[in-house]
Design an enzyme around this catalytic site. Structure first.
Site, PDB file in Angstrom:
ATOM      1  N   CYS A 136       5.964   3.423 -83.668  1.00  0.00           N
ATOM      2  CA  CYS A 136       6.800   3.522 -82.467  1.00  0.00           C
ATOM      3  C   CYS A 136       6.352   4.629 -81.528  1.00  0.00           C
ATOM      4  O   CYS A 136       6.567   4.544 -80.336  1.00  0.00           O
ATOM      5  CB  CYS A 136       8.271   3.683 -82.835  1.00  0.00           C
ATOM      6  SG  CYS A 136       8.719   5.280 -83.525  1.00  0.00           S
ATOM      7  N   CYS A 194       9.452   8.134 -92.072  1.00  0.00           N
ATOM      8  CA  CYS A 194      10.675   8.139 -91.241  1.00  0.00           C
ATOM      9  C   CYS A 194      11.881   7.704 -92.080  1.00  0.00           C
ATOM     10  O   CYS A 194      12.950   8.299 -91.996  1.00  0.00           O
ATOM     11  CB  CYS A 194      10.492   7.216 -90.041  1.00  0.00           C
ATOM     12  SG  CYS A 194      11.936   7.121 -88.964  1.00  0.00           S
TER      13      CYS A 194
END
Lengths: 358, 378
Positions: A197, A101
């Site tokens: 997440c 990410c």
């Protein structure tokens, strides 16, 4: 400088943005919406992709007094991070989606767009430090060893690091919370995010099984003898001991560990603890966070997990692969993990482990 | 200095409305109370109702005050549907505001209703031939037809009198939130059953709207309680807001011709500074102040951020609950693909917009487009 603060809705990025404003920078806050269906990825307010998080980020920006926008990065996140997470597991490797990410979203998609729109860089609430040296900006560990996030930033190249600001690297986390209180930021006591997440339950194996199905396959010992059945090879991790469901005990009663995952034959190989020992690793897709490394052997440290130990090693770059030979053997290392090289507190660079040797 | 070009979202309260509201806020008395104080407040409310009725060509008793335009739209769609239990078909245009579309979809999901959307042409006007054909084939099944008076994103004015003529005895509702006080509207002459208006689009306060509902028409209430507003909308009347709403209507200074002239200046300027830009619905009759422009190769949220950085407030259209910009269903209905529908901005001019505002906005657009294109190409 004109800067974009990536605001997750957590306490760290809020304080980072506030500090940058205090230093006199011209800052705008941007929250990245990483899921096209925000509630899908996480139900609690601990990550970075819920409606509550975007609200918290907005309120923090209000308190700091900066403009605030939401950018839709759901497609980029899904293609670059979530799908990669699945395909890596499918190939028998163990990926770290947070690194991915940072590499593909926060310091690529966001930083590039920021620069195109006339901004000088991106601020995040990561715990790491940078230093300006003659050879350019270099990346270093944070002062708080428990919070240090230099490992997940080691996928950034020199150019990305030069456009990144980490205002929290010189402070302990506990002080950041106090500072947030002092600044009147409502997120001061918001719990830290720990899990991935987009896996709300923290149950990676269950999440993968739900999306990729599960095909039973053999669990074999090192002689190739089947001693159990697994529920999808990709849901196992090298070094895993629990949840194997093997009923045939070893001759000496010692536990078995996952040694190898063979995705093509859907086989999980188990064996004794000492078989997990690795003394050398090889990584591909090397990235230098500072100056390129000179040819030949160097002494340094290698870290293979976000909060793992730094292991003394001799490392070299052979033109294609980054190789690290450990002084002491390490138990349980999976391909797909990132190997990050440190010299003291400086991050030299990283690579994705593609081969290990005993 | 900030240039406000988002008057279709909300427009500043005008001074007479602020004054009227302040006076009303200092008064005591629930309009439903029977004593002298209550009657005094009730008198203010009823006078306000008459002012609004007069401005719309309806009777005072046809004005039902609500908490918002959204509430009035919800009441109209659900109320008209429930008042004809033998009819199950809802017909709305494809470009309605979500305050009409969403209650209609809710009735499909929860009440087993059938919903048909009237398509629009690429110039943003509903397809009347489609509606005519539908009414001929299935008119007996239609509980209501709802077509907005003018679209909130493009400003394109819809042929409401034709819709009413096609509908015959089928109840027609129109969401007139954007067109009220911008273009002539006459409830009785149009032959409507129901209409929605809202105060904060015409210089009144936020949080007050009205459902105009044909006098003899009974419909189920959404809010039950004290029986106010023909027992269709219970709840203590919001006297200060109602009074301010009426004050905004009677003191309205909106000059459609002047605003339209400014919009012409803006759009002709756009064709010079951004030759590839397209004005959506330009060939149609539009409200004077709305200009919806597609900037090819850009993305609306980048455009907005950059315009905001230049102190110009405009709009990207719809956003989801998390605040993420979504492709406009209005532009999609007009034939845009998803990319076109996410690369458009709405500029809406108001009574206080000046030539200087337009000139400044035009002066920053080239740089904004260039940067937004660069960001979007990554």
């Amino acid at each position: 400088m004109k800067l974009i603060a990536a605001m997750s809705g957590g306490v760290d990025s809020a304080v980072a943005a506030a500090r940058a404003v205090e230093e006199g920078h011209d800052v705008i806050g941007v929250h990245l919406a990483l899921s096209s269906n925000p509630q899908k990825y996480r139900s609690g307010a601990r990550g970075c992709c819920t409606i509550e998080d975007s609200h918290d980020a907005r309120r923090a920006a209000d308190v700091i007094g900066i403009p605030f926008y939401i950018w839709d990065m759901a497609d980029e996140f899904h293609a670059g991070v979530v799908e990669n997470f699945m395909s890596e597991y499918k190939a028998g490797r163990t990926p770290n989606p947070c690194l991915r990410c940072n590499e593909k979203i926060k310091f690529a998609a966001v930083l590039d767009r920021a620069k195109a729109m006339g901004f000088d860089g991106v601020i995040t609430g990561h715990y790491a430090r940078t230093r300006d040296t003659e050879a350019g900006k270099t990346l270093h560990r944070a002062v708080d060893p428990l919070k240090d996030q230099s490992y997940v930033l080691a996928v950034l190249n020199r150019e990305q690091i030069s456009g990144a600001l980490f205002p929290l690297g010189d402070t302990e986390k506990v002080d950041i919370r106090l500072e947030a209180e002092r600044r009147g930021l409502a997120v001061a006591q918001k719990p830290d995010s720990h899990d991935i997440c987009f896996v709300p339950s923290g149950d990676n194996a269950g999440w993968l099984r739900e999306r990729m199905g599960s095909e039973d396959g053999p669990i074999v010992d090192q002689d190739g003898k089947q001693i159990g059945t697994h529920k999808g090879a990709y849901t196992y991790t090298i070094g895993q001991r629990k949840g194997l469901g093997i009923t045939i005990p070893t001759s000496d009663g010692s536990p078995r560990f996952v040694l190898k995952i063979e995705p093509v034959s859907n086989t999980v190989v188990v064996g004794a603890r000492e078989e997990l020992a690795v003394t050398s690793m090889k990584g591909e897709r090397a990235i230098w966070c500072g100056p390129n490394i000179a040819p030949g052997d160097h002494r340094g440290y290698v870290q293979v997990r976000a909060h793992g130990a730094a292991l003394a090693c001799t490392y070299r770059f052979d033109g294609t692969h980054l190789v690290a030979d450990l002084d002491q053997p390490l138990l349980g290392l999976a391909t797909g993990q990132a190997m990050v090289i440190y010299e003291g507190d400086r991050v030299v660079g990283s690579a994705t482990i593609c081969e290990t040797a005993a | 200095m900030s240039i406000y070009l988002d008057h279709a979202a909300t427009t500043p309260m005008i001074e007479p409305a602020i004054d009227a509201m302040q006076r009303a806020l200092r008064k005591i008395g629930n309009p439903s109370s029977l004593h002298t104080d209550g009657r005094a407040t009730r008198k203010d409310v009823e006078e306000a109702r008459e002012v609004i009725a007069q401005s719309l060509g309806c009777q005072a008793s046809e004005v039902i005050f609500t908490g918002s335009g959204t509430e009035a739209n919800n009441s109209a769609i659900k109320g008209l549907f429930w008042s004809t239990p033998d009819k199950n078909l809802i017909v709305v245009s494809a470009i309605e505001h979500h305050a009409v579309l969403d209650p209609a979809h809710w009735l499909v999901e929860h009440e087993g209703a059938e919903l048909i959307e009237i398509p629009v042409t690429d110039s943003g006007v509903i397809d009347c031939a489609f509606l005519r054909d539908l009414v001929i084939r299935r008119g007996g099944e239609i509980a209501l037809i709802s077509v907005m008076s003018a679209n909130n994103e493009t400003g394109v004015i819809q042929p409401i009198s034709t819709v009413v003529e096609i509908a015959g005895s089928i109840p027609v509702h129109t969401d007139a939130v954007q067109s009220f006080m911008k273009v002539p509207l006459n409830f009785a002459n149009l032959g409507l059953f129901a209409m929605t208006i809202s105060a904060h689009k015409v210089g009144g306060p936020l949080g007050i709207g009205a459902l105009i509902l044909r006098k003899a028409f009974e419909m189920p209430a959404l809010l039950h309680g004290g029986g106010q507003e023909r027992e269709i909308r219970s709840g203590t009347l919001n006297a200060p807001s109602i009074v301010a709403f009426a004050a905004a209507v009677s003191a309205n200074t909106y000059n459609g011709e002047a605003v339209e002239k400014l919009r012409e200046k803006f759009e002709s300027g756009i064709s010079t500074v951004a030759p590839h830009a397209r004005v959506n619905g330009q060939s149609s009759k539009r409200l004077p102040g709305i200009s919806n422009i597609t900037f090819p190769g850009t993305q609306a949220d980048f455009l907005l951020l950059l315009m905001d950085g230049k102190k110009v407030s405009c709009s990207t259209g719809a956003a989801c609950t998390a605040g993420v910009h979504r492709p406009s269903h209005v532009l999609m209905a007009m034939g845009h693909d998803e990319i076109g529908a996410t690369s458009s901005l709405r500029f809406s001019l108001g009574a206080n917009t000046t030539e200087e505002d337009i000139e400044y906005t035009l002066s920053v657009i080239p740089e904004v487009i260039e940067m937004a294109k660069a960001a979007n190409s990554l």
